[in-house]
Design an enzyme around this catalytic site. Structure first.
Site, PDB file in Angstrom:
ATOM      1  CB  SER A 276      52.102  28.247  37.003  1.00  0.00           C
ATOM      2  OG  SER A 276      50.900  27.544  36.770  1.00  0.00           O
TER       3      SER A 276
ATOM      4  CG  ASP B 133      49.274  34.853  37.850  1.00  0.00           C
ATOM      5  OD1 ASP B 133      48.792  35.999  37.955  1.00  0.00           O
ATOM      6  OD2 ASP B 133      49.536  34.139  38.828  1.00  0.00           O
TER       7      ASP B 133
ATOM      8  CG  HIS C 282      49.334  29.336  39.437  1.00  0.00           C
ATOM      9  ND1 HIS C 282      49.612  29.725  38.149  1.00  0.00           N
ATOM     10  CD2 HIS C 282      49.212  30.475  40.160  1.00  0.00           C
ATOM     11  CE1 HIS C 282      49.651  31.046  38.086  1.00  0.00           C
ATOM     12  NE2 HIS C 282      49.428  31.518  39.302  1.00  0.00           N
TER      13      HIS C 282
END
Length: 362
Positions: free
Chosen positions: A181, A300, A208
């Protein structure tokens, strides 16, 4: 601080930011040179940076800020199809790239404006350290930190027991998953750059990033990697030595021997989600999968990495000494999902150890 050369866009961004109660405009600069002069006086918590500036470009501005007065930088891009400069800026130390609202007349103006402000708020909380030329740096004191350090425990020597098959030889692996991310583009580029063209596994990537940027991001990764890089497509059979990037706003899964894309609800607030990818790899590959969870805010991928390890896979979490934000890999470690923690500059080497033909079980 807003760094933008267009007076019209300056006014628009100032309006967007000032309308958010979480944010305040500390200053507006029309060029990179002006921004560098203003930073010490205005002391902003985060910089909104245009990439196409008169004089020095966004890449050079980012590089100088990170060397001289380190600050969280969010690249605000108007052309979502040309990612050369914003990706270079991410490599230089910028933390995120987001779409510029452009005009209040566009249908999705409110959505784009809200996303910009949210990213500025999130990134303003990240503590960065000066980019150094030396190979070693002090370890950050907090998981919410950015920069590189080399004081992680040495990982040289024999591989952990989890890499060894019951017959004593190293196991044969069939697929690699990488999830990242905030800070991920530079981390992914580092790993993929260090993998050779004959790397024997298919590589699945979840990063992401805003949906409009994903095609350009995959294309950019292809310029820094010896491996071919493409967006994942439903129905494809993964090929060894090919990198498959989750497309914008779709989960990427491995279903049997093929790739699958879904528009299922967000998981951990993300779509694509690393959780979804890792869980599918646990089902599809079991003990023959490798999962690597890199820098990122939130959780995540952490439980998905646990699922992979439970299935017998080899799992790696990026060490806090190199993670821009250690939240995602740190959560995986706390949950027992990582076989080992590795600094970023040692991940590719470990992957090559695990997949070396003369060391793997047949």
């Amino acid at each position: 601080m807003v760094v933008e050369d267009s007076p019209v866009i300056q006014q628009l961004l100032s309006h967007v930011i000032s309308a958010d109660p979480r944010l305040e405009v500390a200053g507006i600069a029309s060029s990179g040179e002006q921004a560098l002069r203003m930073i010490e006086r205005t002391a902003p918590d985060v910089v909104s940076l245009d990439i196409r500036l008169p004089g020095i470009d966004g890449f050079e501005v980012t590089s100088r800020i990170m060397r001289q007065t380190p600050l969280p930088i969010v690249v605000v891009a108007s052309d979502v199809h040309d990612l050369d400069i914003p990706m270079r800026a991410l490599q230089a130390g910028a933390l995120a790239v987001v779409e510029k609202p452009g005009s209040m007349a566009r249908a999705d103006y409110q959505t784009v404006a809200h996303h910009l402000c949210t990213q500025l708020v999130i990134m303003s909380q990240v503590k960065v350290i000066r980019h150094r030329i030396t190979a070693r740096a002090a370890r950050p004191a907090s998981g919410m930190s950015a920069g590189v350090s080399a004081d992680a425990p040495s990982q040289e020597g024999r591989l952990p027991d989890e890499a060894v098959a019951p017959d004593g030889r190293l196991r044969r692996f069939r697929a690699l998953g990488l999830v990242a991310s905030t800070g991920g583009p530079a981390a992914l580029a580092k790993i993929l750059r260090d993998l050779p063209a004959d790397f024997p596994l298919p590589v699945f990537v979840v990063q992401h990033m805003g949906a409009p940027f994903m095609a350009g991001f995959a294309s950019w990764l292809g310029t820094v990697s010896a491996l071919p890089v493409r967006l994942g497509e439903a129905g494809l059979t993964p090929r060894p030595g090919t990198v498959y990037v989750a497309p914008g706003d779709r989960h990427l899964l491995v279903d049997g021997a093929t790739l699958r894309l879904t528009a299922d609800p967000m998981v951990c607030g993300q779509r694509p989600s690393g959780e979804v990818l890792f869980q599918s790899m646990a089902r599809a590959y079991g003990a023959s999968g490798i999962g690597v969870l890199l820098t990122g805010m939130g959780e995540d991928g952490a439980r998905g990495l646990v699922d992979m390890r439970t299935a017998g896979a080899y799992t790696v979490a990026e060490h806090a000494s190199t993670a821009v934000i250690h939240s995602m890999p740190g959560t995986a470690v706390r949950l027992g999902g990582a076989v080992e923690e590795l600094p970023l500059d040692r991940v590719a080497g470990r992957l090559l150890q695990l997949t070396s033909d003369d060391k793997m079980a047949s």
